[in-house]
Design a protein around this motif. Structure first.
Motif, PDB file in Angstrom:
ATOM      1  N   GLY A 108       0.811  -1.162  -0.197  1.00 52.41           N
ATOM      2  CA  GLY A 108      -0.168  -0.366   0.587  1.00 52.41           C
ATOM      3  C   GLY A 108       1.211   1.376  -0.562  1.00 52.41           C
ATOM      4  O   GLY A 108       2.587   1.270   0.025  1.00 52.41           O
ATOM      5  N   ARG A 109       0.488   1.948   0.886  1.00 49.36           N
ATOM      6  CA  ARG A 109       0.923   3.800   0.854  1.00 49.36           C
ATOM      7  C   ARG A 109       0.841   3.837   2.115  1.00 49.36           C
ATOM      8  O   ARG A 109      -0.243   4.646   2.459  1.00 49.36           O
ATOM      9  CB  ARG A 109       0.178   4.526  -0.015  1.00 49.36           C
ATOM     10  N   TYR A 110       2.261   4.160   2.206  1.00 55.39           N
ATOM     11  CA  TYR A 110       2.594   4.963   3.800  1.00 55.39           C
ATOM     12  C   TYR A 110       2.523   5.916   4.193  1.00 55.39           C
ATOM     13  O   TYR A 110       3.752   7.289   3.029  1.00 55.39           O
ATOM     14  CB  TYR A 110       3.673   3.818   4.386  1.00 55.39           C
ATOM     15  N   ASP A 111       1.870   6.766   4.556  1.00 51.06           N
ATOM     16  CA  ASP A 111       1.751   9.203   4.559  1.00 51.06           C
ATOM     17  C   ASP A 111       2.607   9.001   5.880  1.00 51.06           C
ATOM     18  O   ASP A 111       1.813   8.982   6.603  1.00 51.06           O
ATOM     19  CB  ASP A 111       0.568   9.339   4.570  1.00 51.06           C
ATOM     20  N   THR A 112       4.081   9.285   6.159  1.00 46.55           N
ATOM     21  CA  THR A 112       4.794   9.663   7.345  1.00 46.55           C
ATOM     22  C   THR A 112       4.287  10.879   7.976  1.00 46.55           C
ATOM     23  O   THR A 112       4.409  11.160   8.455  1.00 46.55           O
ATOM     24  CB  THR A 112       5.779  10.065   6.440  1.00 46.55           C
ATOM     25  N   ALA A 113       3.603  11.401   6.929  1.00 48.85           N
ATOM     26  CA  ALA A 113       3.407  12.849   7.468  1.00 48.85           C
ATOM     27  C   ALA A 113       2.140  12.450   8.454  1.00 48.85           C
ATOM     28  O   ALA A 113       2.355  13.569   9.189  1.00 48.85           O
ATOM     29  CB  ALA A 113       2.705  13.700   6.464  1.00 48.85           C
ATOM     30  N   ILE A 114       1.383  11.908   8.268  1.00 53.43           N
ATOM     31  CA  ILE A 114       0.210  11.426   8.653  1.00 53.43           C
ATOM     32  C   ILE A 114      -0.016  10.611   9.531  1.00 53.43           C
ATOM     33  O   ILE A 114      -0.244  10.278  10.314  1.00 53.43           O
ATOM     34  CB  ILE A 114      -1.311  12.081   8.044  1.00 53.43           C
ATOM     35  N   ARG A 115       1.740   9.647   9.414  1.00 54.30           N
ATOM     36  CA  ARG A 115       1.439   8.412  10.257  1.00 54.30           C
ATOM     37  C   ARG A 115       0.321   7.559   9.239  1.00 54.30           C
ATOM     38  O   ARG A 115      -0.788   6.283  10.900  1.00 54.30           O
ATOM     39  CB  ARG A 115       1.899   7.815  11.918  1.00 54.30           C
ATOM     40  N   GLY A 116      -0.221   7.788   8.187  1.00 47.77           N
ATOM     41  CA  GLY A 116      -1.666   6.398   8.207  1.00 47.77           C
ATOM     42  C   GLY A 116      -1.445   5.499   6.698  1.00 47.77           C
ATOM     43  O   GLY A 116       0.333   5.689   6.212  1.00 47.77           O
ATOM     44  N   TYR A 117      -1.600   4.454   6.322  1.00 47.55           N
ATOM     45  CA  TYR A 117      -2.000   3.778   5.750  1.00 47.55           C
ATOM     46  C   TYR A 117      -2.907   3.835   4.296  1.00 47.55           C
ATOM     47  O   TYR A 117      -3.806   3.160   5.164  1.00 47.55           O
ATOM     48  CB  TYR A 117      -0.976   2.562   6.146  1.00 47.55           C
ATOM     49  N   SER A 118      -2.752   3.318   3.623  1.00 46.76           N
ATOM     50  CA  SER A 118      -3.641   3.224   2.245  1.00 46.76           C
ATOM     51  C   SER A 118      -3.301   2.104   1.915  1.00 46.76           C
ATOM     52  O   SER A 118      -2.148   2.062   0.844  1.00 46.76           O
ATOM     53  CB  SER A 118      -4.122   4.214   1.755  1.00 46.76           C
ATOM     54  N   PRO A 119      -4.133   1.096   1.625  1.00 39.96           N
ATOM     55  CA  PRO A 119      -3.588  -0.213   1.777  1.00 39.96           C
ATOM     56  C   PRO A 119      -4.053  -0.646  -0.502  1.00 39.96           C
ATOM     57  O   PRO A 119      -4.502   0.207  -0.797  1.00 39.96           O
ATOM     58  CB  PRO A 119      -4.819  -1.499   1.698  1.00 39.96           C
ATOM     59  N   HIS A 120      -3.506  -1.098  -1.325  1.00 41.58           N
ATOM     60  CA  HIS A 120      -3.415  -1.425  -2.311  1.00 41.58           C
ATOM     61  C   HIS A 120      -3.742  -2.518  -2.970  1.00 41.58           C
ATOM     62  O   HIS A 120      -4.170  -3.454  -1.658  1.00 41.58           O
ATOM     63  CB  HIS A 120      -1.926  -0.821  -3.473  1.00 41.58           C
ATOM     64  N   ASP A 121      -4.382  -3.002  -3.981  1.00 36.59           N
ATOM     65  CA  ASP A 121      -5.395  -4.310  -3.813  1.00 36.59           C
ATOM     66  C   ASP A 121      -4.228  -5.900  -4.437  1.00 36.59           C
ATOM     67  O   ASP A 121      -4.392  -6.303  -4.966  1.00 36.59           O
ATOM     68  CB  ASP A 121      -5.969  -3.887  -5.017  1.00 36.59           C
ATOM     69  N   TYR A 122      -3.511  -5.249  -3.631  1.00 40.62           N
ATOM     70  CA  TYR A 122      -2.304  -6.779  -3.312  1.00 40.62           C
ATOM     71  C   TYR A 122      -2.234  -7.484  -1.929  1.00 40.62           C
ATOM     72  O   TYR A 122      -1.802  -6.689  -1.100  1.00 40.62           O
ATOM     73  CB  TYR A 122      -0.679  -5.362  -3.603  1.00 40.62           C
ATOM     74  N   TRP A 123      -2.792  -8.346  -2.353  1.00 38.86           N
ATOM     75  CA  TRP A 123      -3.083  -9.305  -0.950  1.00 38.86           C
ATOM     76  C   TRP A 123      -2.824 -10.411  -0.986  1.00 38.86           C
ATOM     77  O   TRP A 123      -2.978 -10.569  -1.392  1.00 38.86           O
ATOM     78  CB  TRP A 123      -4.343  -8.997  -0.532  1.00 38.86           C
ATOM     79  N   GLY A 124      -1.891 -11.259   0.552  1.00 38.83           N
ATOM     80  CA  GLY A 124      -1.899 -12.716   0.434  1.00 38.83           C
ATOM     81  C   GLY A 124      -2.590 -13.566   0.642  1.00 38.83           C
ATOM     82  O   GLY A 124      -3.895 -12.710   0.915  1.00 38.83           O
ATOM     83  N   GLU A 125      -2.441 -14.835   0.994  1.00 35.05           N
ATOM     84  CA  GLU A 125      -3.428 -15.410   1.039  1.00 35.05           C
ATOM     85  C   GLU A 125      -4.116 -15.536   2.152  1.00 35.05           C
ATOM     86  O   GLU A 125      -5.302 -15.936   2.700  1.00 35.05           O
ATOM     87  CB  GLU A 125      -3.319 -17.136   0.691  1.00 35.05           C
ATOM     88  N   GLY A 126      -2.908 -15.227   3.221  1.00 31.03           N
ATOM     89  CA  GLY A 126      -3.863 -15.318   4.600  1.00 31.03           C
ATOM     90  C   GLY A 126      -2.464 -16.909   5.580  1.00 31.03           C
ATOM     91  O   GLY A 126      -2.642 -17.129   5.089  1.00 31.03           O
TER      92      GLY A 126
END
Length: 123
Positions: A98-116
């Motif tokens: 995903g994308r880690y926003d260091t300014a707000i310490r936030g994270y947004s997932p992209h559509d890449y996932w493992g099987e779990g």
């Protein structure tokens, strides 16, 4: 396309520890941000921890002080060290790009996932 493969889940007693691994294919691993999510039965998938390509980290309040995320770029692997496990930590754990926003310490997932990988904590 990057593929993600999680491992390390299992059954553990409350208070125990597990270390999850997520191996990523591809040569761009060192430049990507990664996250660990979990989904318990009947609940929405939630962010547990994330790490930026530069090593900045963030955690959900529910796991702060107990879980630790890290990465080894030489091995294309991100880890989730889980200590003092509780029954409420029981879930399927997924890694994500995903994308880690260091300014707000936030994270947004992209559509890449493992099987779990399943983590079950018994009381």
């Amino acid at each position: 396309q990057v593929q993600l493969v999680e491992s390390g889940g299992g059954l553990v007693q409350a208070g125990g520890s597990l270390r999850l691994s997520c191996a990523a294919s591809g040569s761009i691993f060192s430049s990507i941000d990664m996250g660990w999510y979990r989904q318990a039965p009947g609940k929405q998938r939630e962010l547990v921890a994330a790490i930026s390509s530069g090593g900045s980290t963030m955690y959900a309040d529910s796991v702060k002080g107990r879980f630790s995320i890290s990465r080894d770029n030489a091995k294309n692997t991100v880890y989730l060290e889980m200590n003092s496990l509780k029954p409420e930590d029981t879930a399927v754990y997924y890694c994500n790009i995903g994308r880690y926003d260091t300014a707000i310490r936030g994270y947004s997932p992209h559509d890449y996932w493992g099987e779990g990988t399943q983590v079950t904590v018994s009381s």
